[in-house]
Design a protein around this motif. Sequence first.
Motif, short mmCIF file in Angstrom:
data_model
loop_
_atom_site.label_atom_id
_atom_site.label_comp_id
_atom_site.label_asym_id
_atom_site.label_seq_id
_atom_site.Cartn_x
_atom_site.Cartn_y
_atom_site.Cartn_z
N UNK A 15 51.93 -27.70 23.82
CA UNK A 15 52.11 -29.22 23.05
C UNK A 15 52.66 -29.10 21.68
N UNK A 16 54.18 -29.77 21.23
CA UNK A 16 54.10 -29.43 20.45
C UNK A 16 56.19 -29.28 20.89
N UNK A 17 55.93 -28.40 21.69
CA UNK A 17 57.38 -28.14 21.86
C UNK A 17 58.56 -29.20 22.52
N UNK A 18 59.42 -28.36 23.00
CA UNK A 18 60.59 -29.71 23.37
C UNK A 18 61.50 -28.54 24.87
N UNK A 19 61.65 -29.43 26.00
CA UNK A 19 62.54 -29.11 27.43
C UNK A 19 63.05 -30.38 27.15
N UNK A 63 61.01 -39.84 22.20
CA UNK A 63 60.98 -38.15 22.00
C UNK A 63 62.06 -37.81 23.67
N UNK A 64 61.50 -39.60 24.61
CA UNK A 64 62.32 -38.82 25.84
C UNK A 64 64.08 -39.52 25.47
N UNK A 76 67.64 -34.81 30.87
CA UNK A 76 66.78 -35.28 30.39
C UNK A 76 65.85 -34.26 29.08
N UNK A 77 65.75 -34.72 27.92
CA UNK A 77 65.09 -34.09 26.48
C UNK A 77 63.80 -34.12 26.52
N UNK A 78 62.74 -34.08 26.62
CA UNK A 78 61.37 -34.26 25.40
C UNK A 78 61.36 -32.97 24.88
N UNK A 79 60.92 -34.11 23.41
CA UNK A 79 60.49 -33.25 22.44
C UNK A 79 59.09 -34.16 21.43
N UNK A 80 58.77 -32.78 21.58
CA UNK A 80 57.12 -32.75 21.03
C UNK A 80 56.39 -33.26 22.35
N UNK A 81 56.49 -32.76 22.65
CA UNK A 81 55.66 -33.00 24.16
C UNK A 81 53.90 -33.12 24.13
N UNK A 82 53.38 -33.60 24.75
CA UNK A 82 52.15 -33.92 24.62
C UNK A 82 51.32 -33.38 25.71
N UNK A 83 50.42 -33.24 26.49
CA UNK A 83 49.78 -33.56 27.39
C UNK A 83 49.82 -34.44 28.45
N UNK A 84 49.97 -35.78 28.05
CA UNK A 84 50.06 -37.22 29.13
C UNK A 84 51.37 -36.76 29.18
N UNK A 85 52.42 -36.08 29.18
CA UNK A 85 54.13 -36.21 29.34
C UNK A 85 53.88 -34.94 30.78
N UNK A 104 62.84 -32.61 42.41
CA UNK A 104 62.14 -33.12 41.25
C UNK A 104 61.41 -31.88 40.53
N UNK A 105 61.13 -32.03 38.82
CA UNK A 105 60.71 -31.19 38.02
C UNK A 105 59.24 -31.38 37.67
N UNK A 106 58.08 -30.47 38.03
CA UNK A 106 57.10 -30.28 37.80
C UNK A 106 56.83 -29.97 36.34
N UNK A 107 56.20 -30.59 35.06
CA UNK A 107 56.35 -30.47 34.16
C UNK A 107 54.60 -30.61 33.33
N UNK A 108 54.35 -29.11 33.64
CA UNK A 108 52.51 -29.21 33.05
C UNK A 108 53.36 -28.87 30.95
N UNK A 109 51.61 -29.81 30.51
CA UNK A 109 51.72 -29.35 28.89
C UNK A 109 50.86 -28.81 29.07
N UNK A 110 50.14 -28.11 28.08
CA UNK A 110 49.49 -27.63 28.18
C UNK A 110 48.74 -27.59 26.39
#
Lengths: 110, 116
Positions: A15-19, A63-64, A76-85, A104-110
């Motif tokens: 959470x909070x990181x950028x990918x 953030x997207x 696709x840049x995603x900043x300030x990642x949240x678990x709901x992302x 697809x890319x499966x993203x899991x935000x912890x």
Amino acid sequence: DPKIIQKPKYLVAVTGSEKILICEQYLGHNAMYWYRQSAKKPLEFMFSYSYQKLMDNQTASSRFQPQSSKKNHLDLQITALKPDDSATYFCASSAGRPQYFGPGTRLTVL
Amino acid sequence: TQTVSQSDAHVTVFEGDSVELRCNYSYGGSIYLSWYIQHHGRGLQFLLKYYSGNPVVQGVNGFKAEFSKSDSSFHLRKASVHWSDSAVYFCAVSFMLSGSFNKLTFGAGTRLAVCP
């Protein structure tokens, strides 16, 4: 040979990181798209680009941010990642209709 | 508001049975309809599409779909299913807005299970 490449296949972030999610298409298409699929919602449209220009943005959060460095790339840049992302993010492309999807890319935000 | 609904979340049939997966939409203008299949853990594969002309369209692997303007429907059918048809099927609709078809709006999907 895969015609639409998405990298990475799986991504775990805190959470909070950028990918950045990578998408490249080798179909010669002029339009590219991002969609999101999560457990809570059906497949939903996020962005569309045509000739590297933003055509439509249905994502409420800034953030997207899509990034198109080449005509066959739409990252696709995603900043300030949240678990709901947490979701699977699909890239698609088209030359008119229909749209063809990447794996697809499966993203899991912890 | 444009919506797409797939009334059946799950459909279970036996191999060799026929199947119909239903899709209804709400919109009064021009539309473009399509079906996609998603096998477990995979991306979406395009099956077939309709925009105009013959309301019955043929797709890959024996699938076909029929457009009905009066019913606002685009149901997918297959005469004899195989176990490999087990997957989630998505109806997708593109609505003509601002002079162009752009985004796809997806239904919630129907999970088809084909029993041997």
